[in-house]
Scaffold this motif. Structure first.
Motif, PDB file in Angstrom:
ATOM      1  N   VAL A  55       0.646  -1.171  -0.130  1.00 14.13           N
ATOM      2  CA  VAL A  55       0.140   0.169   0.065  1.00 14.13           C
ATOM      3  C   VAL A  55       0.658   0.763  -0.105  1.00 14.13           C
ATOM      4  CG1 VAL A  55      -1.478   1.380   1.327  1.00 14.13           C
ATOM      5  CG2 VAL A  55      -2.193  -0.891   1.699  1.00 14.13           C
ATOM      6  N   MET A  56       0.266   2.029  -0.497  1.00 14.75           N
ATOM      7  CA  MET A  56       1.642   3.554  -0.643  1.00 14.75           C
ATOM      8  C   MET A  56       0.184   4.685  -0.154  1.00 14.75           C
ATOM      9  SD  MET A  56       3.263   5.360  -3.884  1.00 14.75           S
ATOM     10  CE  MET A  56       4.513   3.878  -4.371  1.00 14.75           C
ATOM     11  N   LEU A  57       0.945   5.437   0.416  1.00 13.49           N
ATOM     12  CA  LEU A  57      -0.353   6.357   1.766  1.00 13.49           C
ATOM     13  C   LEU A  57       1.559   7.442   1.731  1.00 13.49           C
ATOM     14  CD1 LEU A  57      -0.877   4.835   4.467  1.00 13.49           C
ATOM     15  CD2 LEU A  57      -1.842   5.156   2.193  1.00 13.49           C
ATOM     16  N   GLY A  89      -3.609   1.131  -3.410  1.00 17.27           N
ATOM     17  CA  GLY A  89      -4.085  -0.204  -2.967  1.00 17.27           C
ATOM     18  C   GLY A  89      -5.799   0.598  -2.068  1.00 17.27           C
ATOM     19  N   GLN A  90      -5.811   1.205  -2.890  1.00 18.94           N
ATOM     20  CA  GLN A  90      -7.128   1.269  -3.088  1.00 18.94           C
ATOM     21  C   GLN A  90      -8.064   0.288  -2.610  1.00 18.94           C
ATOM     22  OE1 GLN A  90      -9.104   3.993  -5.426  1.00 18.94           O
ATOM     23  NE2 GLN A  90     -10.930   4.541  -4.800  1.00 18.94           N
ATOM     24  N   ALA A 227       5.094  16.059  -8.335  1.00 18.42           N
ATOM     25  CA  ALA A 227       5.628  14.013  -8.370  1.00 18.42           C
ATOM     26  C   ALA A 227       4.487  13.238  -7.395  1.00 18.42           C
ATOM     27  CB  ALA A 227       6.931  14.536  -6.505  1.00 18.42           C
ATOM     28  N   VAL A 228       4.180  14.092  -6.537  1.00 13.41           N
ATOM     29  CA  VAL A 228       3.069  13.232  -6.163  1.00 13.41           C
ATOM     30  C   VAL A 228       1.766  12.487  -7.036  1.00 13.41           C
ATOM     31  CG1 VAL A 228       0.385  13.047  -5.039  1.00 13.41           C
ATOM     32  CG2 VAL A 228       2.578  13.494  -3.616  1.00 13.41           C
ATOM     33  N   CYS A 229       1.730  12.940  -8.225  1.00 17.24           N
ATOM     34  CA  CYS A 229       1.122  12.475  -9.551  1.00 17.24           C
ATOM     35  C   CYS A 229       1.724  11.982 -10.460  1.00 17.24           C
ATOM     36  CB  CYS A 229      -0.210  14.329 -10.297  1.00 17.24           C
ATOM     37  SG  CYS A 229      -0.883  15.158  -9.118  1.00 17.24           S
ATOM     38  N   LEU A 230       2.160  11.986 -10.479  1.00 17.96           N
ATOM     39  CA  LEU A 230       3.126  11.176 -11.643  1.00 17.96           C
ATOM     40  C   LEU A 230       3.299  10.149 -10.778  1.00 17.96           C
ATOM     41  CD1 LEU A 230       6.291  14.160 -12.813  1.00 17.96           C
ATOM     42  CD2 LEU A 230       4.008  12.938 -13.458  1.00 17.96           C
ATOM     43  N   VAL A 235       2.417   4.142 -10.146  1.00 20.56           N
ATOM     44  CA  VAL A 235       1.494   3.171  -9.431  1.00 20.56           C
ATOM     45  C   VAL A 235      -0.006   2.227 -10.068  1.00 20.56           C
ATOM     46  CG1 VAL A 235       3.382   3.324  -8.061  1.00 20.56           C
ATOM     47  CG2 VAL A 235       0.195   4.286  -7.376  1.00 20.56           C
ATOM     48  N   ASN A 236      -0.426   3.275 -10.699  1.00 18.32           N
ATOM     49  CA  ASN A 236      -1.887   2.467 -11.046  1.00 18.32           C
ATOM     50  C   ASN A 236      -2.312   2.530 -12.546  1.00 18.32           C
ATOM     51  OD1 ASN A 236      -4.299   3.289  -8.441  1.00 18.32           O
ATOM     52  ND2 ASN A 236      -2.460   4.320  -8.884  1.00 18.32           N
ATOM     53  N   THR A 237      -1.077   1.860 -12.627  1.00 16.22           N
ATOM     54  CA  THR A 237      -0.984   1.565 -13.974  1.00 16.22           C
ATOM     55  C   THR A 237      -2.407   0.593 -14.617  1.00 16.22           C
ATOM     56  OG1 THR A 237       0.466  -0.946 -13.473  1.00 16.22           O
ATOM     57  CG2 THR A 237       1.277   0.956 -14.294  1.00 16.22           C
TER      58      THR A 237
END
Length: 607
Positions: A55-57, A89-90, A227-230, A235-237
């Motif tokens: 999970v990425m937070l 990880g949503q 950077a957050v958006c990129l 990760v959401n490929t």
């Protein structure tokens, strides 16, 4: 300095944080979409202590501020301040939260994609046969907690009360982390040997849920917004990629500004009413804002004495659009709207009417930015001449295909300078544009910008329809089903052994009405010209028809002689002359490399 930490948290801790609102979602996250089978498979993986991914937070409180929302199923009124946002990880966290933490049906979809409400259970006896039987042991029932057959008339399993759950020995998944209440009821109503069997089940199946740990990557709050958006998109490929507009919308929402509503109102009141702008995208508009904003900042930097290399760069790149402040949007949105409206008038002046013949939507962006500054001054002969030449160089040079952020950022200031300073260098697009004479032979469909451009250039020559005897430009505006069709019909060319790659070239095509195209059919030009001239609705003599043919840069004598090759050579020269006039430079001799249009026809061509 590292921008993230990597650790692992217990499943219980993560899910409690979700329910309490300490973990929430940035508003740009898509909705929760997992179906029943995905959820069941996830539960089995946890029960078997299999990895389910990390999970990425993102820590809150930093530069990257977004509009937030709780995870689906969590009541907004119950949540506190978010400490972390879910970037990856949503779907997993939402599924586990709804199934394990909430005693209510889970809204999901079945194998037929139908919306359903499901409660998830574990068949204790089947689970006790070992992990190989978990596929059968984990199951779901509908919101009534009953399994029915015979079209819903017969109940074969009823779990609608705790007592019935005890009786059938079916464990509700929502108590997987804390089953004290369920255990008390079982112990009260059933003999010790059944409770002992349950305790073995708890050790084998439930303990993995309670001891399960998930790898967690936490981006620090110092991480920049872009950077957050990129990172999010990287990760959401597996999902639908988010546009820049959706990401910017989420960041502006943190300042209580609804970008989506502003754009939709702007489009409805302005662009939707202008046929050439109806396909304008929200990201096009944001790129235009970025150009105007960065240009303004650069001018201020230069006035403040900064060297050119130190001054703000003019840009429309993705990362700069993401970093653009809300105030920049507010400062430039109205001017840019006027610029696009003026761009629409400019394109109409060139002869464009139907959006399907607009060569490049991306080229309209720097044009609109220039006209945001000049307004209707583009009607001044000098400005109009320069804008027109630049436009046709971009179209016929086919320079606005693919990724064009750099070209957009160059063209906007260079065009401004060229207009304001007669001694200024030509814009890069004007200098770089080239058209090789062999390119005409490979232009075959509307997929090519140059193909569409030539259609409009012929309209500028007041080309007239073979049947209606009216200007194509006027017929196009009156919706007479104008399109580009063959001059020497396909059927006739096939009979004469002429190759499709030759007769499908734009050299053998021109814009005519659907009515004229039907009359052409597959006949030789000498035959179909006579048929059209003699039609009761046309009544044209040969000189009159010849005049119409010449408006299409067709040599009447060669067409009437059915001499394809002589016609082809003569029209090629005429079209090349048209290109040279539009670009303000000579075409280049020689063959092109690697630019060959598909022969697939888009047009409704019966000939």
């Amino acid at each position: 300095m590292s921008t993230f930490d990597s650790t692992s948290d217990s499943l219980e801790t993560l899910l409690e944080s979700v329910v309490e609102g300490k973990i929430q979602l940035p508003d740009f996250q898509r909705g929760w979409v997992w179906d029943e089978e995905h959820i069941r498979s996830l539960l089995i993986s946890v029960a078997r202590s299999f990895p389910i991914g990390s999970v990425m937070l993102l820590e809150t409180g930093g530069e990257a501020r977004f509009q937030l929302r709780p995870v689906e199923g969590v009541e907004k009124s119950q949540v506190g301040d978010a400490e972390n946002l879910i970037l990856d990880g949503q779907q997993r966290l939402t599924s586990l939260t709804r199934v394990i933490q909430m005693d209510e049906p889970v809204p999901t979809r079945d194998h037929k994609k139908r919306k359903v409400q499901r409660h998830f259970y574990i068949d204790i006896e089947k689970a006790m046969q070992g992990p190989a039987h978990y596929e059968e042991a984990f199951f779901a029932v509908d919101q009534t907690k009953q399994v029915k057959t015979n079209f819903g008339r017969d109940v074969v399993l009823d779990l609608s009360t705790p007592e019935l759950e005890y009786e059938h020995f079916m464990f509700p998944c929502f108590q997987s982390i804390n089953s004290d209440k369920w255990e008390d009821g079982l112990n009260e109503h059933y003999p010790p040997e059944k409770f002992s069997r349950y305790m073995a089940f708890r050790k084998q199946v439930l303990n993995p849920f309670r001891s399960y740990k998930i790898p967690v990557i936490r981006l620090k709050k110092e991480t920049s917004k872009e950077a957050v958006c990129l990172v999010f998109e990287k990760v959401n490929t597996g999902g639908v990629s988010l546009s820049v507009f959706e990401l910017v919308t989420a960041t502006y929402a943190a300042d209580n500004f609804n970008l989506r509503d502003d754009w939709q109102n702007r489009k409805k009141q302005n662009f939707a009413k202008r046929h050439l702008l109806k396909d304008l995208e929200s990201t096009d508009f944001l790129q235009g804002i970025s150009l105007l904003h960065s240009h303004s900042r650069r001018q201020a930097d230069l006035l403040a004495g900064k060297q050119s290399k130190e001054a703000t760069a003019i840009t429309a790149k993705r990362e700069h659009v993401l970093a653009m402040p809300l105030q920049a949007y507010k400062d430039w949105r109205d001017n840019l709207t006027k610029g696009f409206n003026e761009a629409h008038e400019f394109l109409k002046h060139l002869g464009f009417y139907n959006a399907k013949f607009l060569p490049y939507r991306s080229q309209v962006i720097p044009l609109a930015c220039v006209l945001a500054h000049y307004g209707d001054r583009w009607l001044e002969p000098m400005i109009q001449e320069k804008l027109t030449r630049w436009f046709w160089c971009g179209v016929l040079g086919e320079l606005y295909g693919g990724a064009v952020e750099s070209r957009i950022a160059l063209d906007f200031p260079e065009l401004m300078k060229w207009i304001e300073d007669p001694q200024a260098e030509l814009p890069t697009t004007v200098k770089a544009a080239g058209f090789q004479e062999s390119r005409l032979e490979t232009l075959r469909t509307r997929n090519s910008a140059a193909y569409r451009g030539l259609y409009i250039l012929l309209q500028q020559k007041d080309s007239e329809d073979f049947f209606w005897k009216k200007r194509m430009m006027d017929l196009d505006r009156s919706d007479k089903k104008i399109d580009i069709h063959h001059i020497f019909p396909k059927a006739w060319c096939d009979q004469k052994g002429i190759q499709p790659k030759v007769y499908n070239s734009i050299i053998n095509k021109t814009a005519i009405s659907a009515r004229a195209n039907r009359m052409i059919g597959g006949s030789a030009p000498s035959a179909y010209l006579k048929q059209i001239q003699d039609h009761a609705s046309v009544q044209l003599d040969e000189p009159g028809m010849n005049d119409i043919l010449q408006t299409h840069l067709i040599d009447p004598a060669l067409l009437r002689a059915d001499d394809f090759h002589a016609f082809y050579a003569a029209r090629k020269v005429a079209l090349l002359t048209l290109v040279e006039q539009a670009m303000g430079k000579n075409v280049m001799p020689g063959a092109e490399e690697g630019q060959e249009d598909s022969e697939l026809e888009e047009e409704d061509d019966v000939s």
